[in-house]
Every structure is written in C-alpha cells, then in structure tokens.
Write an enzyme that holds these catalytic residues in place. Structure first.
Site, PDB file in Angstrom:
ATOM      1  N   GLU A 114      -8.771 -21.317 -48.005  1.00 49.49           N
ATOM      2  CA  GLU A 114      -8.432 -21.770 -46.699  1.00 49.49           C
ATOM      3  C   GLU A 114      -6.932 -21.355 -46.354  1.00 49.49           C
ATOM      4  O   GLU A 114      -6.922 -21.132 -45.074  1.00 49.49           O
ATOM      5  CB  GLU A 114      -8.628 -23.346 -46.570  1.00 49.49           C
ATOM      6  CG  GLU A 114      -9.928 -23.921 -46.733  1.00 49.49           C
ATOM      7  CD  GLU A 114     -10.877 -23.444 -45.657  1.00 49.49           C
ATOM      8  OE1 GLU A 114     -10.292 -22.981 -44.460  1.00 49.49           O
ATOM      9  OE2 GLU A 114     -12.025 -23.469 -46.046  1.00 49.49           O
ATOM     10  N   TYR A 196      -6.098 -29.824 -41.331  1.00 49.74           N
ATOM     11  CA  TYR A 196      -7.305 -28.953 -41.426  1.00 49.74           C
ATOM     12  C   TYR A 196      -7.557 -28.778 -42.898  1.00 49.74           C
ATOM     13  O   TYR A 196      -8.661 -29.063 -43.290  1.00 49.74           O
ATOM     14  CB  TYR A 196      -7.225 -27.662 -40.567  1.00 49.74           C
ATOM     15  CG  TYR A 196      -8.126 -26.728 -41.035  1.00 49.74           C
ATOM     16  CD1 TYR A 196      -9.521 -26.611 -40.556  1.00 49.74           C
ATOM     17  CD2 TYR A 196      -7.901 -25.805 -41.832  1.00 49.74           C
ATOM     18  CE1 TYR A 196     -10.532 -25.926 -41.007  1.00 49.74           C
ATOM     19  CE2 TYR A 196      -8.730 -24.936 -42.247  1.00 49.74           C
ATOM     20  CZ  TYR A 196     -10.119 -24.994 -42.276  1.00 49.74           C
ATOM     21  OH  TYR A 196     -11.102 -23.946 -42.312  1.00 49.74           O
ATOM     22  N   ASP A 214     -11.057 -26.203 -36.656  1.00 43.86           N
ATOM     23  CA  ASP A 214     -10.131 -25.014 -36.305  1.00 43.86           C
ATOM     24  C   ASP A 214     -10.602 -24.340 -35.375  1.00 43.86           C
ATOM     25  O   ASP A 214     -11.592 -24.753 -34.680  1.00 43.86           O
ATOM     26  CB  ASP A 214     -10.587 -24.237 -37.846  1.00 43.86           C
ATOM     27  CG  ASP A 214     -11.687 -23.545 -37.892  1.00 43.86           C
ATOM     28  OD1 ASP A 214     -12.660 -23.963 -37.356  1.00 43.86           O
ATOM     29  OD2 ASP A 214     -12.184 -22.777 -39.078  1.00 43.86           O
TER      30      ASP A 214
END
Length: 480
Positions: A114, A196, A214
């Site tokens: 990520e 996130y 996102d």
C-alpha cells in the site's frame, strides 16, 4: 573497485524551499451548472441559512451528499462487487492468501504494497515489491536495515519519504511489546501509517470491518451518488469516509475494500469508464443521469479540481570527477557525491554537487555559483588548488517533482589532484559526502534525476572514446 568516504563542513548546502500547495479550485461541472439553474432562489436560500446554523457535530453529509445508501442498495452493492471481484481480481503478488497463524506477515505485506502503490502505477510497483520482499521478507528483517539500504531499494519509485517512514514504522513496531497492531486505531499510531493505510491493513490482514478511501474509491462513490462537491474539500472527504464505512461488508471487509479499489482502478477509470461491464451500474446515479441526458457523461464525476501550478526553479549540477595519481602513475577517476539534508525534498539521498537558482542564468553566472559552492564545500578552487583537466557543458533537461518543475544544467568538471589533497578531516561516522568510482556509482540506488545526470556523463565519455579510437585509426593509416 575502491570507495573513499569523508566529511565536509558545508557552509551553505543545497537548500530546498518548502512547498505548500495552494487552495484547490474546482471546475464547475455540467451537472452542477444544470442543478444551479433549476433551483429557485426562494427554496434554496432558507435551506442554506438552516445549514449554517447547525453545529459542527451535527454536520449533514454536505453539498449534494444528502443521504447514505439505503439498506437494499448497500446489500446489492456488496453482493455485486464481491461476486465480480471473486471472478475478475488481478493476480498481484501482495494478494497471496495467508493462514490464520500468518496474519502479521500478511499485515506487513499489505503495508509495504500500500505504501508503494501511493502515487505509483501497479505495473511499476510489482517488481519493486518482489525485490523488497526477497531482501526483507518479514518486518523483523526490515527493522534491521539501514536507511541507506532502504533508499537504494526504493530508488526510482519517488516520494522517498514513504520509504523512510516505512523503515521507521517497522523499527517502532518491532521495538514495541504488543506485537503488530491489529486494529485501525492502533495502526494509526505507527509512524507513516495514516487512516487509509490503517484501514487497508486492518481489513485485509485482520478482518476488521473498517473502510478505506483513496482516489479510486472516491471516484466510484462520487459516481454512485452523483456527488459534484469538491472531492478535495475537508467536509466532502469526511463524508466519503461515511459512505465507504456504510458499504463495508462485515463478513469480508478486506475483500470488499479491495473490490471497491479494484473497480476504480479497472472499469471505473478516470476518462474511459466501462459502464456496460460494471457490476454496480444499476445502482450508479451518474450512469442513470447519463442515460437520461447524454450531455452529462459519467466522467463529470467526481468534480475536476484545478491543480496548483508547479513552482519553477533551476539547478546547476557539477559532476566533479577527481583524477588521483596512483603509485603506478595511472590516474583513477572518482566522483564526488553529496548527501542531501535529512529534511525536505529527497531527504538523506545522494546527488552530485548542485546549486539551486531562482531564475535562469548564463553559463558564466552558473559557473561562478558552482565555483563558490566547490570552494566552500570541498576547498576546491579550479585553477588554484587543482588542475582542470576538462570542463564541459553536457546539456540540460527538465524533471518534474510533486510541486516543482526543475530545469537541470549539467556540467562535467574533471580535475587532477595528488592523493590526500582532498581528504582532510576524515570522519567516517559523520559522512556528508563521499567519493566513489564508476563501478560503485553504477550500482548505487540513485534518484531518477541523478540517474539522468550520470547517463549524460556516460554518453559523453562514450563519445570521447569513439572519437579517440577514430583519431588513432586515422593516424595509423597516415603513418602506413
């Protein structure tokens, strides 16, 4: 292959001004313009006054985000997206399933992927991810790494602060007594992990029913609800999180979050969405509006935001090559690299000696600036403390950073020294600069801009070699 390290007292090292993005502006969409024309002043004014009177803790969804999904809509979206994802998900290296006993390893893999995927294309990330996991397969392996090693592995991905925070976060988790945090709220306490990333790790690795938001998720949600509010606005972003939280499937939160992101990355793209293939097009308000009025395409959502123009500056780069006389009377060339400040753009990374300018300058002015820098940084004064073998302008190029458009002027300065002249005040524990040969330089993890500079040097040397060979052949022919 030789490597010489040493320290220099920088009087005025290369300095990057801080960059602050200006307030974003939105471009009114056709949909929002159409809505404004159809609303009467008599009905909208009282409503706006009532909204202003509400307290912060009672904020509505705001703008045109007037309601959440109905229970039926929520169930349909969950079922449709998960069925589609099970059949169509991309085969990506970080999606490898792990057993219940390997949740922490799975969390580490999700974390690394990520962070790498932020502002970077999937195809680019895949090879970096594989190399990273080969070198540091667990968080404990990463925690033992140095920032130098991490930066070299990260070279070319850009946004280098991500790598630094990833390393600091890994050290923080390993040093803690509680093990790998398994809740989003705990994960957000780790260096470099925001809302996130915490949501992604917690939902995918630990099955916690928390949302992720996102750019891909915002695009999907904005189209599902036909939201024309500024997607960068604080309140609008907060409300996107509310919508995403409502949709998360409690039985498969990780898979659902990935399905939402996958949809945005593939079918629900920025400019060419494949609405006919979309599993949730029947629930999509933007698609419904398009069916009713072909002048309002799905791509009107989310509202386009005018990006702040990048700041323009100029950089003089001096590739300083030092020819050192060896005992066998051979001269070995070494290149000087300077370590950037630990804060700011490209913090802690290596580059060739450089000077930042606010405006374009003539060749004479650029050389004057470089000469001053070399004198202050290395006690090197061309024609005074060393012999100039050659000094050649190699060209220029433009490189775009996040908020900076930088024009680089590149020169190669080759000087002759006797060994020891430059290596004063050596202190290996506090290195600010180092001198490396071409073999070491070729294997270092350099930023894209520094790599471009070195490529120009290599091309120049290749041209010199070809020219020298041609001259030798021509001379031999004349003799014979």
């Amino acid at each position: 292959m030789s490597l010489v390290l040493f320290r220099v007292r920088l009087v005025n090292p290369t300095f990057e001004r801080s960059t602050v993005a200006s307030n974003s502006k939105t471009i009114p969409s056709k949909a929002s313009r159409l809505e404004s024309k159809t609303m009467s002043h008599s009905s909208s004014a009282p409503r706006m006054r009532k909204c202003r009177q509400k307290k912060e803790e009672e904020e509505p969804l705001g703008g045109d985000m007037e309601d959440l999904f109905s229970e039926k809509e929520t169930q349909n979206i969950r079922t449709s997206l998960l069925d589609w994802y099970d059949e169509n998900q991309r085969d990506l290296p970080w999606r490898k399933r792990r057993s219940e006993t390997e949740k922490e390893r799975r969390a580490y893999e999700v974390w690394v992927s990520e962070i790498m995927l932020q502002q970077t294309r999937v195809q680019t990330v895949m090879e970096y991810y594989k190399r990273w996991m080969h070198k540091w397969p667990t968080i404990f392996d990463l925690a033992q790494a140095s920032l130098e090693e991490v930066n070299e592995m990260w070279a070319g991905l850009g946004y280098y602060r991500r790598a630094r925070f990833l390393l600091e976060g890994a050290k923080m988790v390993v040093a803690g007594k509680e093990g790998f945090p398994n809740k989003a709220s705990s994960l957000m306490k780790v260096k470099g992990i925001g809302e996130y990333t915490a949501g992604a790790i917690a939902s995918i690795a630990f099955n916690e029913a928390v949302p992720v938001v996102d750019g891909n998720v915002i695009r999907v949600l904005a189209r599902l609800k036909a939201i024309s509010a500024n997607p960068k606005d604080r309140l609008t972003v907060k409300n996107f999180w509310k919508l995403a939280a409502q949709l998360v499937d409690p039985s498969r939160p990780g898979d659902f979050n990935q399905s939402l992101m996958e949809l945005g990355a593939t079918l629900c793209s920025v400019s060419k969405p494949s609405c006919s293939s979309c599993p949730i097009s029947s629930q999509c308000r933007a698609y419904s509006l398009f069916q009713e009025n072909k002048t309002i395409p799905v791509t009107e959502y989310p509202t386009k935001v005018v990006k702040a123009k990048p700041r323009v500056d100029f950089c003089c780069v001096c590739v300083l090559e030092i020819l050192i006389q060896e005992k066998n009377n051979q001269s070995e060339g070494r290149f000087v690299l300077v370590k950037r400040p630990e804060e700011g753009l490209l913090a802690g990374l290596w580059e060739f000696p450089s000077v930042i300018l606010d405006m374009e300058a003539s060749l004479a002015a650029r050389r004057k600036a470089i000469n001053l820098y070399l004198k202050e940084a290395f006690h090197v004064e061309p024609k005074e403390t060393c012999t100039i073998v050659s000094r050649k302008e190699l060209g220029e190029f433009v490189h775009i950073f996040t908020h900076i458009r930088r024009k680089f002027y590149v020169e190669l300065l080759v000087v002759q020294l006797t060994e020891g002249d430059l290596f004063k005040d050596e202190a290996k524990d506090t290195l600010t600069w180092k001198c490396v040969d071409s073999d070491v330089l070729s294997t270092m993890g350099l930023t894209s801009a520094v790599r471009k500079v070195y490529s120009m040097v290599e091309a120049h040397k290749q041209d010199l070699s070809v020219s020298s060979n041609r001259t030798a052949i021509s001379r031999k022919r004349r003799i014979t």
